[in-house]
Design a protein around this motif. Structure first.
Motif, PDB file in Angstrom:
ATOM      1  N   GLN A 169       1.833   5.150  -1.788  1.00  0.00           N
ATOM      2  CA  GLN A 169       0.848   5.061  -0.592  1.00  0.00           C
ATOM      3  C   GLN A 169       0.859   6.135   0.336  1.00  0.00           C
ATOM      4  OE1 GLN A 169      -0.096   1.118   1.016  1.00  0.00           O
ATOM      5  NE2 GLN A 169      -1.217   0.613  -0.758  1.00  0.00           N
ATOM      6  N   PHE A 170      -0.219   6.838   0.558  1.00  0.00           N
ATOM      7  CA  PHE A 170      -0.569   8.034   1.346  1.00  0.00           C
ATOM      8  C   PHE A 170      -1.727   7.812   2.335  1.00  0.00           C
ATOM      9  CE2 PHE A 170      -1.697  12.389   2.533  1.00  0.00           C
ATOM     10  CZ  PHE A 170      -1.012  12.479   3.370  1.00  0.00           C
ATOM     11  N   PRO A 174      -5.687  12.635  10.419  1.00  0.00           N
ATOM     12  CA  PRO A 174      -5.320  13.804  11.338  1.00  0.00           C
ATOM     13  C   PRO A 174      -4.538  13.373  12.642  1.00  0.00           C
ATOM     14  CG  PRO A 174      -7.636  12.720  11.949  1.00  0.00           C
ATOM     15  CD  PRO A 174      -7.097  12.145  10.560  1.00  0.00           C
ATOM     16  N   GLU A 175      -4.429  12.150  13.013  1.00  0.00           N
ATOM     17  CA  GLU A 175      -3.418  11.741  13.904  1.00  0.00           C
ATOM     18  C   GLU A 175      -2.014  11.875  13.498  1.00  0.00           C
ATOM     19  OE1 GLU A 175      -5.646   9.197  13.200  1.00  0.00           O
ATOM     20  OE2 GLU A 175      -7.235  10.304  14.045  1.00  0.00           O
ATOM     21  N   LYS A 176      -1.849  11.006  12.495  1.00  0.00           N
ATOM     22  CA  LYS A 176      -0.555  10.734  12.021  1.00  0.00           C
ATOM     23  C   LYS A 176      -0.444  10.259  10.240  1.00  0.00           C
ATOM     24  CE  LYS A 176       3.979   8.738  13.129  1.00  0.00           C
ATOM     25  NZ  LYS A 176       4.634   7.700  14.072  1.00  0.00           N
ATOM     26  N   PRO A 177      -0.329  11.365   9.526  1.00  0.00           N
ATOM     27  CA  PRO A 177      -0.395  11.091   8.223  1.00  0.00           C
ATOM     28  C   PRO A 177       1.011   9.917   7.983  1.00  0.00           C
ATOM     29  CG  PRO A 177      -0.454  13.501   8.320  1.00  0.00           C
ATOM     30  CD  PRO A 177      -0.186  12.832   9.792  1.00  0.00           C
ATOM     31  N   TYR A 178       0.900   9.257   6.962  1.00  0.00           N
ATOM     32  CA  TYR A 178       1.875   8.263   6.799  1.00  0.00           C
ATOM     33  C   TYR A 178       1.988   7.898   5.240  1.00  0.00           C
ATOM     34  CZ  TYR A 178       4.473   3.678   7.154  1.00  0.00           C
ATOM     35  OH  TYR A 178       5.330   2.713   7.166  1.00  0.00           O
ATOM     36  N   LYS A 179       3.394   7.740   4.771  1.00  0.00           N
ATOM     37  CA  LYS A 179       3.319   7.373   3.599  1.00  0.00           C
ATOM     38  C   LYS A 179       4.380   6.298   3.178  1.00  0.00           C
ATOM     39  CE  LYS A 179       6.591  10.896   1.760  1.00  0.00           C
ATOM     40  NZ  LYS A 179       6.723  12.166   0.757  1.00  0.00           N
ATOM     41  N   ASN A 180       4.230   5.291   2.247  1.00  0.00           N
ATOM     42  CA  ASN A 180       5.281   4.526   1.905  1.00  0.00           C
ATOM     43  C   ASN A 180       5.090   4.055   0.507  1.00  0.00           C
ATOM     44  OD1 ASN A 180       3.168   2.685   1.924  1.00  0.00           O
ATOM     45  ND2 ASN A 180       3.267   1.887   3.929  1.00  0.00           N
ATOM     46  N   GLN A 181       6.004   3.014   0.173  1.00  0.00           N
ATOM     47  CA  GLN A 181       5.806   2.633  -1.206  1.00  0.00           C
ATOM     48  C   GLN A 181       5.661   0.838  -1.131  1.00  0.00           C
ATOM     49  OE1 GLN A 181       9.464   3.054  -3.752  1.00  0.00           O
ATOM     50  NE2 GLN A 181       8.120   3.813  -5.340  1.00  0.00           N
ATOM     51  N   VAL A 182       4.629   0.640  -2.122  1.00  0.00           N
ATOM     52  CA  VAL A 182       4.282  -0.810  -2.105  1.00  0.00           C
ATOM     53  C   VAL A 182       4.550  -1.384  -3.478  1.00  0.00           C
ATOM     54  CG1 VAL A 182       2.552  -2.529  -1.657  1.00  0.00           C
ATOM     55  CG2 VAL A 182       2.821  -0.446  -0.109  1.00  0.00           C
ATOM     56  N   GLU A 183       5.337  -2.750  -3.276  1.00  0.00           N
ATOM     57  CA  GLU A 183       5.465  -3.662  -4.587  1.00  0.00           C
ATOM     58  C   GLU A 183       4.570  -4.545  -4.364  1.00  0.00           C
ATOM     59  OE1 GLU A 183       8.557  -6.760  -6.047  1.00  0.00           O
ATOM     60  OE2 GLU A 183       9.004  -5.471  -4.809  1.00  0.00           O
ATOM     61  N   THR A 184       3.813  -4.830  -5.756  1.00  0.00           N
ATOM     62  CA  THR A 184       2.938  -6.158  -5.841  1.00  0.00           C
ATOM     63  C   THR A 184       3.347  -6.926  -6.935  1.00  0.00           C
ATOM     64  OG1 THR A 184       1.188  -4.953  -4.740  1.00  0.00           O
ATOM     65  CG2 THR A 184       0.619  -7.106  -6.027  1.00  0.00           C
ATOM     66  N   THR A 185       4.133  -7.816  -6.703  1.00  0.00           N
ATOM     67  CA  THR A 185       4.438  -8.968  -7.848  1.00  0.00           C
ATOM     68  C   THR A 185       3.598 -10.144  -8.146  1.00  0.00           C
ATOM     69  OG1 THR A 185       6.500  -8.095  -7.709  1.00  0.00           O
ATOM     70  CG2 THR A 185       6.179 -10.427  -8.791  1.00  0.00           C
TER      71      THR A 185
END
Length: 236
Positions: A169-170, A174-185
């Motif tokens: 996920q990204f 404009p203020e603060k871009p953010y990325k992470n990874q998400v698991e859905t089970t």
């Protein structure tokens, strides 16, 4: 996956998945249009207060509050052919029985996002260059890109279906871009009355350049357990 679900929320690592190939194919008993109720019943921040994730505390407002929206699962060729809303009653029953059934992800994503976030959500669509990337645009022009990267499926018997997906996920802001990874089970059960129930478990993993990504490693920083119920609308 059954063993992983049984240990929730004591998850110490990411799940084992295979690289995504094509779309996620669901059992035939999920074909059709449904009213879906989603209820958050448990939320855990296992590394708090040292490590947290944006939005965790804000999600407490949804605890034990059912959120209802319309979702649909259609033959893959129908989803590909129809980007706009399609009346389910116009679909021949045989086409639903014989085809590979997939989630209409743009339709479902828009309805679920609006159910939680209201009019802040402007549009949801599939990236034409990558069928596994869902793009959500908000009215303030921020965007969320969610790309399925890994997947595994288990079907213990004809009435049970379990799937795990990993998403990159990204959040484009404009203020603060953010990325992470998400698991859905998600563990689906086809009930005798033709409703479908499910337990859905979501885990959020930090990624660089988040300053605490290395501290968290492969351990989730937020865990959510939802109970879902699907009641069919229209005709299969």
């Amino acid at each position: 996956m059954t063993d992983r679900i049984a240990t929730f929320p004591d998850w110490q690592t990411k799940p084992t998945v295979s690289p995504v190939q094509g779309d996620l194919v669901y059992p035939g008993w999920l074909a059709g249009s449904w009213s879906m109720s989603s209820t958050l019943v448990e939320m855990v921040a296992p590394l708090a207060p040292e490590v947290t994730t944006p939005g965790f505390e804000g999600n407490r407002q949804f605890l034990n509050q059912p959120v209802v929206c319309q979702v649909r699962f259609l033959p893959a060729n129908v989803v590909e052919r129809n980007k706009a809303i399609l009346p389910l009653l116009s679909l021949p029953t045989q086409s639903l029985v014989n085809a590979q059934i997939v989630s209409d992800r743009a339709f479902n994503g828009l309805n679920l996002a609006k159910a939680y976030l209201g009019d802040r959500v402007f549009r949801v669509w599939i990236d034409p260059r990558d069928s596994n990337r869902l793009i959500t645009k908000f009215r303030d022009n921020r965007k969320l890109f969610s790309t399925a990267t890994g997947r595994t499926v288990e079907q213990p018997d004809v009435d049970h279906f379990i799937t795990t997906e990993l998403f990159q996920q990204f959040f484009q802001s404009p203020e603060k871009p953010y990325k992470n990874q998400v698991e859905t089970t998600t563990a689906y059960t086809h009930q005798p009355d033709n409703t479908v129930t499910a337990d859905q478990f979501t885990a959020v993993y930090l990624q660089p350049p988040h300053p605490k990504a290395f501290l968290a490693g492969d351990r989730p920083v937020a865990l959510y357990h939802y109970q879902l119920k699907f009641v069919q609308q229209g005709v299969r």
